[in-house]
Design a protein around this motif. Structure first.
Motif, PDB file in Angstrom:
ATOM      1  N   TYR A  62      -5.673   2.040   6.509  1.00 52.90           N
ATOM      2  CA  TYR A  62      -5.067   1.101   5.559  1.00 52.90           C
ATOM      3  C   TYR A  62      -6.106   0.144   4.990  1.00 52.90           C
ATOM      4  O   TYR A  62      -6.005  -0.254   3.828  1.00 52.90           O
ATOM      5  CB  TYR A  62      -3.915   0.340   6.215  1.00 52.90           C
ATOM      6  CG  TYR A  62      -2.635   1.146   6.244  1.00 52.90           C
ATOM      7  CD1 TYR A  62      -1.894   1.344   5.080  1.00 52.90           C
ATOM      8  CD2 TYR A  62      -2.189   1.743   7.408  1.00 52.90           C
ATOM      9  CE1 TYR A  62      -0.738   2.098   5.086  1.00 52.90           C
ATOM     10  CE2 TYR A  62      -1.028   2.505   7.426  1.00 52.90           C
ATOM     11  CZ  TYR A  62      -0.310   2.679   6.265  1.00 52.90           C
ATOM     12  OH  TYR A  62       0.825   3.447   6.269  1.00 52.90           O
ATOM     13  N   GLU A  75      -2.928   7.374   9.458  1.00 48.65           N
ATOM     14  CA  GLU A  75      -4.301   7.717   9.061  1.00 48.65           C
ATOM     15  C   GLU A  75      -4.560   9.209   9.207  1.00 48.65           C
ATOM     16  O   GLU A  75      -5.259   9.814   8.375  1.00 48.65           O
ATOM     17  CB  GLU A  75      -5.304   6.922   9.900  1.00 48.65           C
ATOM     18  CG  GLU A  75      -6.746   7.127   9.459  1.00 48.65           C
ATOM     19  CD  GLU A  75      -7.734   6.207  10.165  1.00 48.65           C
ATOM     20  OE1 GLU A  75      -8.952   6.452  10.027  1.00 48.65           O
ATOM     21  OE2 GLU A  75      -7.294   5.256  10.836  1.00 48.65           O
ATOM     22  N   LEU A 116      -7.636   2.055   2.238  1.00 47.11           N
ATOM     23  CA  LEU A 116      -6.718   2.207   1.112  1.00 47.11           C
ATOM     24  C   LEU A 116      -6.572   0.904   0.336  1.00 47.11           C
ATOM     25  O   LEU A 116      -6.453   0.926  -0.896  1.00 47.11           O
ATOM     26  CB  LEU A 116      -5.350   2.685   1.616  1.00 47.11           C
ATOM     27  CG  LEU A 116      -5.320   4.090   2.231  1.00 47.11           C
ATOM     28  CD1 LEU A 116      -3.966   4.369   2.873  1.00 47.11           C
ATOM     29  CD2 LEU A 116      -5.630   5.151   1.188  1.00 47.11           C
ATOM     30  N   VAL A 145      -0.115   4.495  -2.348  1.00 48.01           N
ATOM     31  CA  VAL A 145      -0.155   5.931  -2.054  1.00 48.01           C
ATOM     32  C   VAL A 145       1.234   6.570  -2.007  1.00 48.01           C
ATOM     33  O   VAL A 145       1.349   7.781  -1.808  1.00 48.01           O
ATOM     34  CB  VAL A 145      -0.887   6.195  -0.721  1.00 48.01           C
ATOM     35  CG1 VAL A 145      -2.375   5.910  -0.890  1.00 48.01           C
ATOM     36  CG2 VAL A 145      -0.307   5.375   0.428  1.00 48.01           C
ATOM     37  N   ASN A 151      -1.870   8.615  -5.029  1.00 47.21           N
ATOM     38  CA  ASN A 151      -1.320   7.762  -6.077  1.00 47.21           C
ATOM     39  C   ASN A 151      -0.768   8.593  -7.225  1.00 47.21           C
ATOM     40  O   ASN A 151       0.293   8.290  -7.783  1.00 47.21           O
ATOM     41  CB  ASN A 151      -2.397   6.798  -6.568  1.00 47.21           C
ATOM     42  CG  ASN A 151      -1.896   5.833  -7.620  1.00 47.21           C
ATOM     43  OD1 ASN A 151      -2.055   6.063  -8.819  1.00 47.21           O
ATOM     44  ND2 ASN A 151      -1.288   4.742  -7.188  1.00 47.21           N
ATOM     45  N   TYR A 178      -7.202   8.307  -2.162  1.00 46.94           N
ATOM     46  CA  TYR A 178      -6.250   7.340  -2.713  1.00 46.94           C
ATOM     47  C   TYR A 178      -5.706   7.798  -4.058  1.00 46.94           C
ATOM     48  O   TYR A 178      -4.488   7.778  -4.284  1.00 46.94           O
ATOM     49  CB  TYR A 178      -6.920   5.977  -2.861  1.00 46.94           C
ATOM     50  CG  TYR A 178      -6.053   4.984  -3.616  1.00 46.94           C
ATOM     51  CD1 TYR A 178      -5.036   4.305  -2.968  1.00 46.94           C
ATOM     52  CD2 TYR A 178      -6.237   4.780  -4.981  1.00 46.94           C
ATOM     53  CE1 TYR A 178      -4.220   3.431  -3.654  1.00 46.94           C
ATOM     54  CE2 TYR A 178      -5.428   3.899  -5.680  1.00 46.94           C
ATOM     55  CZ  TYR A 178      -4.419   3.225  -5.019  1.00 46.94           C
ATOM     56  OH  TYR A 178      -3.608   2.367  -5.704  1.00 46.94           O
ATOM     57  N   VAL A 231       0.836  -1.199   0.000  1.00 53.30           N
ATOM     58  CA  VAL A 231       0.000   0.000   0.000  1.00 53.30           C
ATOM     59  C   VAL A 231       0.871   1.249   0.000  1.00 53.30           C
ATOM     60  O   VAL A 231       0.628   2.205  -0.750  1.00 53.30           O
ATOM     61  CB  VAL A 231      -0.950   0.015   1.220  1.00 53.30           C
ATOM     62  CG1 VAL A 231      -1.831   1.265   1.197  1.00 53.30           C
ATOM     63  CG2 VAL A 231      -1.823  -1.228   1.238  1.00 53.30           C
TER      64      VAL A 231
END
Length: 262
Positions: free
Chosen positions: A208, A201, A211, A147, A242, A238, A142
């Motif tokens: 998470y 967070e 996400l 991210v 990203n 997200y 993740v």
């Protein structure tokens, strides 16, 4: 996920990689979080020398306590584990004093947070060079590919990434299987780079679990218009991370010179 088999696969992968690279073992920065705890346990499980390095910089005592609890447990379980502690607080403060003064701002706070991560990377490579070790990364899927929640040339500066194909929930599953201390399994994830109590967070605006859901939705080709309410909000968060952090997740661009110009 077949957790025991995944653990064995990573352990064998680590051992084979180190043997092929003709290095002695691994060095891991231990922060008191689940990712570094799982990574260091996997490295220790190879039977190869594993150096755990604690590198506090104005660190919260709770994080220090968890890191020390984990290291003590590892040393009891594995004879190939050693540890060292380098308090980088004064080094960080010296840097701030030496750098040109800047007005307080969110940009300054972020720049200093990233500086902490890069000081730690430098420290890990010092020990890697000194003892013939590989720097094992602690980033999960993740963070590394969703991210981009890491510091370029900080915690992103590593030799190999044993858990980067695992979602955060899968890292927790491995942590339970590997008997990571319960205090670490229950702790709120935090990068600990700002010298306060903010969690991951708090910084990202989504958990998470949320996400991971967003990553799955992106894989399915969904757009923000496919959702509403909290799901839409999470998906937009997200996508923003990203997109903005893509430069961390793709190879460094190279200006290729046309052959006729050479």
């Amino acid at each position: 996920m077949n957790t025991p088999k995944v653990a064995d696969h990573i352990i064998n992968w680590l051992k084979t990689y180190a043997e092929n690279a003709k290095v002695k073992g691994f060095v891991v920065g231990v922060s008191g979080g689940i990712d570094s705890a799982v990574t260091s346990t996997l490295c220790a499980s190879t039977g190869l020398p594993t150096l755990c390095v604690e590198m506090p910089i104005h660190q919260a005592q709770s994080q220090v306590n968890r890191a020390q609890e984990h290291i003590a447990q590892l040393k009891e379980r594995f004879s190939n584990v050693s540890d060292t502690r380098v308090d980088l607080t004064s080094t960080f403060e010296d840097f701030k004093t030496s750098a040109p003064e800047a007005e307080p701002s969110a940009q300054l706070d972020l720049a200093l947070a990233n500086t902490r991560a890069r000081l730690r990377m430098t420290t890990l490579y010092y020990f890697a060079g000194l003892h013939g070790l590989l720097v094992a990364g602690t980033g999960n899927k993740v963070e590394d590919f969703g991210v981009g929640f890491f510091t370029k040339y900080g915690d992103g500066g590593v030799d190999l990434s044993p858990i980067a194909d695992l979602l955060k929930s899968e890292v927790y599953a491995l942590g339970k299987h590997l008997d990571v201390p319960e205090s670490i399994q229950k702790a709120q994830p935090t990068d600990g780079l700002f010298g306060d109590s903010r969690t991951d967070e708090d910084q990202i605006g989504a958990s998470y679990d949320e996400l991971e859901w967003a990553m799955h939705m992106q894989d399915k080709g969904k757009t923000a218009d496919d959702f509403e309410g909290r799901e839409k909000e999470v998906y937009q968060i997200y996508l923003r991370f990203n997109t903005n952090n893509k430069h961390k997740m793709v190879p460094i661009p190279i200006c290729e010179i046309p052959s006729e110009l050479k």
